[in-house]
Scaffold this motif. Structure first.
Motif, PDB file in Angstrom:
ATOM      1  N   GLU A  62      35.631  49.394  34.441  1.00 15.94           N
ATOM      2  CA  GLU A  62      35.411  48.435  33.351  1.00 15.94           C
ATOM      3  C   GLU A  62      34.039  48.635  32.724  1.00 15.94           C
ATOM      4  O   GLU A  62      33.881  48.571  31.500  1.00 15.94           O
ATOM      5  CB  GLU A  62      35.565  46.998  33.866  1.00 15.94           C
ATOM      6  N   ASP A  66      33.533  49.560  28.904  1.00 19.03           N
ATOM      7  CA  ASP A  66      32.723  48.625  28.113  1.00 19.03           C
ATOM      8  C   ASP A  66      31.502  49.302  27.500  1.00 19.03           C
ATOM      9  O   ASP A  66      30.945  48.822  26.515  1.00 19.03           O
ATOM     10  CB  ASP A  66      32.266  47.439  28.980  1.00 19.03           C
ATOM     11  N   LYS A 156      35.371  37.947  32.844  1.00 19.66           N
ATOM     12  CA  LYS A 156      36.396  38.611  32.032  1.00 19.66           C
ATOM     13  C   LYS A 156      37.531  37.648  31.705  1.00 19.66           C
ATOM     14  O   LYS A 156      38.060  37.643  30.588  1.00 19.66           O
ATOM     15  CB  LYS A 156      36.947  39.831  32.775  1.00 19.66           C
ATOM     16  N   LYS A 159      36.384  35.321  28.885  1.00 23.47           N
ATOM     17  CA  LYS A 159      36.413  35.979  27.574  1.00 23.47           C
ATOM     18  C   LYS A 159      37.836  36.127  27.065  1.00 23.47           C
ATOM     19  O   LYS A 159      38.102  35.965  25.876  1.00 23.47           O
ATOM     20  CB  LYS A 159      35.745  37.349  27.671  1.00 23.47           C
ATOM     21  N   CYS A 160      38.756  36.420  27.975  1.00 24.53           N
ATOM     22  CA  CYS A 160      40.166  36.554  27.600  1.00 24.53           C
ATOM     23  C   CYS A 160      40.720  35.222  27.098  1.00 24.53           C
ATOM     24  O   CYS A 160      41.481  35.184  26.125  1.00 24.53           O
ATOM     25  CB  CYS A 160      40.971  37.058  28.794  1.00 24.53           C
TER      26      CYS A 160
END
Length: 439
Positions: A62, A66, A156, A159-160
Motif C-alpha cells: 500500500e 500510495d 484506510k 478514507k473509504c
C-alpha cells in the motif's frame, strides 16, 4: 546454559550462541523466504497477492502504490489493477509456523482485519437511508456504530467511508431526526453526532443540511449537555466555508446561555480536540460579531484565568488558539480591562515571545500591543521590567509579518521613553515565582 537469539532482518535467519566466553558453533534458525515480504523483507502479517501473482505484506504494498508507483516491485510489470487479494493460504502457513516455533521466541501473528470495500460502503449507506426513512432508531444506531467500528480499525477504512459519502448520508439522517420530536430521537442523534466529525470533508449539500436552523439548535442543545462531539461538528462546519461560520455564529448568539456553555467546555477540557474546537467557535463569535454585546460576555475574569492556564500548560496548537481568543477579547475595552487585571497576563505574554511558534509570537505581540496602546504608562513599564524590550528587538531581527513588524516598532517607540528609567528584570525568569490571583 542461557542462549541469546538474534534475527537477521534481510535473511530472516535467527541464530543462537552461548553467553559464555567459550566459542561454539552458532545454531541457525531460518525463516522460510516465501514468508517474507519482498519489499520490507520482514515476516508478512497480512499477505496479499497482486494481479501479477506476487504476494506482499499489505502495509508495504500500500505504501508502494500510495507513493505513485504503478508497477509490481518484483516483476516490474505494469499493474492492470490495484486489487489486493488476501492470501489466506500463506497467512495460515505463517501462523502455523509461528506456533510451531514459539519456543524460539516467535509470536503468532494475529489474523488481520480485511479492509472494507466500496461495495461495503455502498451497502451501509443504502441501509442507513432506509432505516432513517422508516424511523428505525435501533437499526440506525446499529449501522452507525458499525461505521465507527470500521473507522477505528484503520485510517484506510475511514478514507473509504468518506469517499463513499457516508458523511453525506449521516448528515441527511441527522437533519431528518431533528425535524421530528428531538427527545424521542435523543439516542440516535447522539450516536450520529459521535461519528460525523470524523467523516469530514462532506459535500456542500450535506453541509447545508447541517447548518439548517433545526440542526444547529440541536447541536447547541448537546453543547449544553457538555457533549464534545457537538462542538467538534460545529467547528468542522465553520472551517469548511465562511458562510457556514456566519450562519452558525448568528444562530448560536440567539440561543440563551450559549456563551456560558462554550466557556464551560473550555474549562472542563473534556478532550484537547473539543477544547480547541470550543475556542475556535468562541474566537469566531467574538471576531464576527465584535460589536455585539454578547461577545463581551467572554470578557470575564474566570475565563481569562482559564485562557492563561491553557497558554502556560498546553501543547502548541491549543496554546495558539487560546492566545488567539485572548487577542480577540482585547478588541474591546471591557475585554482589555479584564485581561490587564490578571497578574499573569503580561508575564505569560512576554514569556511566550519566541518560545512556542511564529504564530504564538505574533499573537503575543498583538496582545501586548493592544494593552500598551490603551494603557501606555502602566503596561509599558510592566513589560519593560519583564525584559520585553530586548525580546522585541530579537523579533525584529529574526523577521516577522508586516502587521506584526509595525506593532513591534510601535511598541519599541512607546517603551523607549520609559526604558532608561527602569531596571529590567531577567527575561528568563520562571513563571512559578509569580503569584496567581484567586478568582
Amino acid at each position: 546454559m542461557v542462549l541469546s537469539w538474534r534475527r537477521s532482518r534481510k535473511s530472516g535467519r535467527i541464530s543462537a550462541k552461548k553467553d559464555a566466553g567459550v566459542e561454539t558453533p552458532e545454531r541457525i534458525f531460518t525463516t522460510p523466504t516465501h514468508f517474507l515480504c519482498p519489499i520490507s523483507l520482514d515476516l508478512m502479517k497480512d499477505p496479499v497477492t497482486l494481479s501479477t501473482g506476487i504476494t506482499y505484506d499489505r502495509e508495504s504494498i500500500e505504501k508502494w502504490v500510495d507513493s505513485g508507483n504503478k508497477t509490481c516491485p518484483v516483476t516490474n510489470q505494469t499493474l492492470t489493477n490495484f486489487d489486493q487479494i488476501p492470501n489466506h493460504a500463506i497467512r495460515k502457513m505463517i501462523q502455523l509456523w509461528c506456533v510451531e516455533n514459539k519456543s524460539q521466541g516467535i509470536e503468532r501473528i494475529p489474523t488481520p482485519r480485511i479492509p472494507i470495500t466500496k461495495s461495503d460502503v455502498s451497502d451501509i449507506c443504502s441501509n442507513i437511508s432506509i432505516s432513517t426513512a422508516r424511523k428505525d432508531h435501533s437499526k440506525c444506531i446499529e449501522l452507525v456504530n458499525k461505521v465507527k467500528r470500521w473507522m477505528r480499525e484503520s485510517e484506510k477504512n475511514r478514507k473509504c467511508l468518506i469517499e463513499g459519502g457516508v458523511g453525506d448520508v449521516l448528515s441527511t439522517a441527522f437533519e431528518f431526526f431533528t425535524t421530528v420530536c428531538i427527545n424521542e430521537n435523543d439516542e440516535v442523534l447522539s450516536v450520529i453526532l459521535s461519528a460525523l466529525p470524523s467523516l469530514f470533508p462532506i459535500s456542500e449539500e450535506a453541509q447545508t443540511k447541517l447548518v439548517s436552523v433545526p440542526s444547529i439548535r440541536c447541536m447547541a442543545r448537546y453543547v449544553k449537555k457538555e457533549d464534545p462531539n457537538s462542538v467538534l461538528l460545529l467547528k468542522e462546519l465553520t472551517v469548511c466555508k465562511e458562510r457556514n461560520a456566519i450562519t452558525i455564529t448568528h444562530e448560536l448568539l440567539s440561543i440563551e446561555e450559549m456563551e456560558e456553555s462554550l466557556m464551560k467546555i473550555v474549562k472542563l477540557q473534556l478532550t484537547p480536540r473539543a477544547t480547541k474546537a470550543a475556542l475556535t467557535l468562541i474566537y469566531q463569535i467574538i471576531t464576527i460579531y465584535s460589536s455585539s454585546s454578547n461577545s463581551t460576555r467572554f470578557a470575564n475574569a474566570d475565563f481569562v484565568s482559564i485562557l492563561i492556564d491553557l497558554i502556560v500548560d498546553s501543547e502548541r496548537s491549543l496554546c495558539e488558539m487560546a492566545m488567539a481568543v485572548m487577542d480577540a477579547i482585547c478588541l474591546f475595552e471591557v475585554g482589555r480591562k479584564r485581561v490587564k487585571e490578571h497578574a499573569m497576563t503580561m508575564p505569560v505574554m512576554v514569556k511566550k515571545l519566541l518560545r512556542v511558534s511564529g504564530m504564538a509570537t505574533e499573537l503575543s505581540v498583538s496582545v501586548i500591543w493592544r494593552l500598551c496602546k490603551n494603557d501606555e504608562a502602566g503596561c509599558c513599564v510592566e513589560a519593560i521590567k519583564l525584559g520585553c524590550f530586548q525580546k522585541l528587538l530579537v523579533v525584529l531581527q529574526v523577521g516577522c509579518g508586516g502587521k506584526t513588524k509595525e506593532k513591534v516598532s510601535e511598541l519599541l517607540k512607546m517603551m523607549n521613553q520609559y526604558r532608561g528609567k527602569l531596571e529590567c528584570f531577567d527575561s528568563t525568569m520562571n513563571l512559578k515565582h509569580i503569584n496567581r490571583p484567586s478568582f
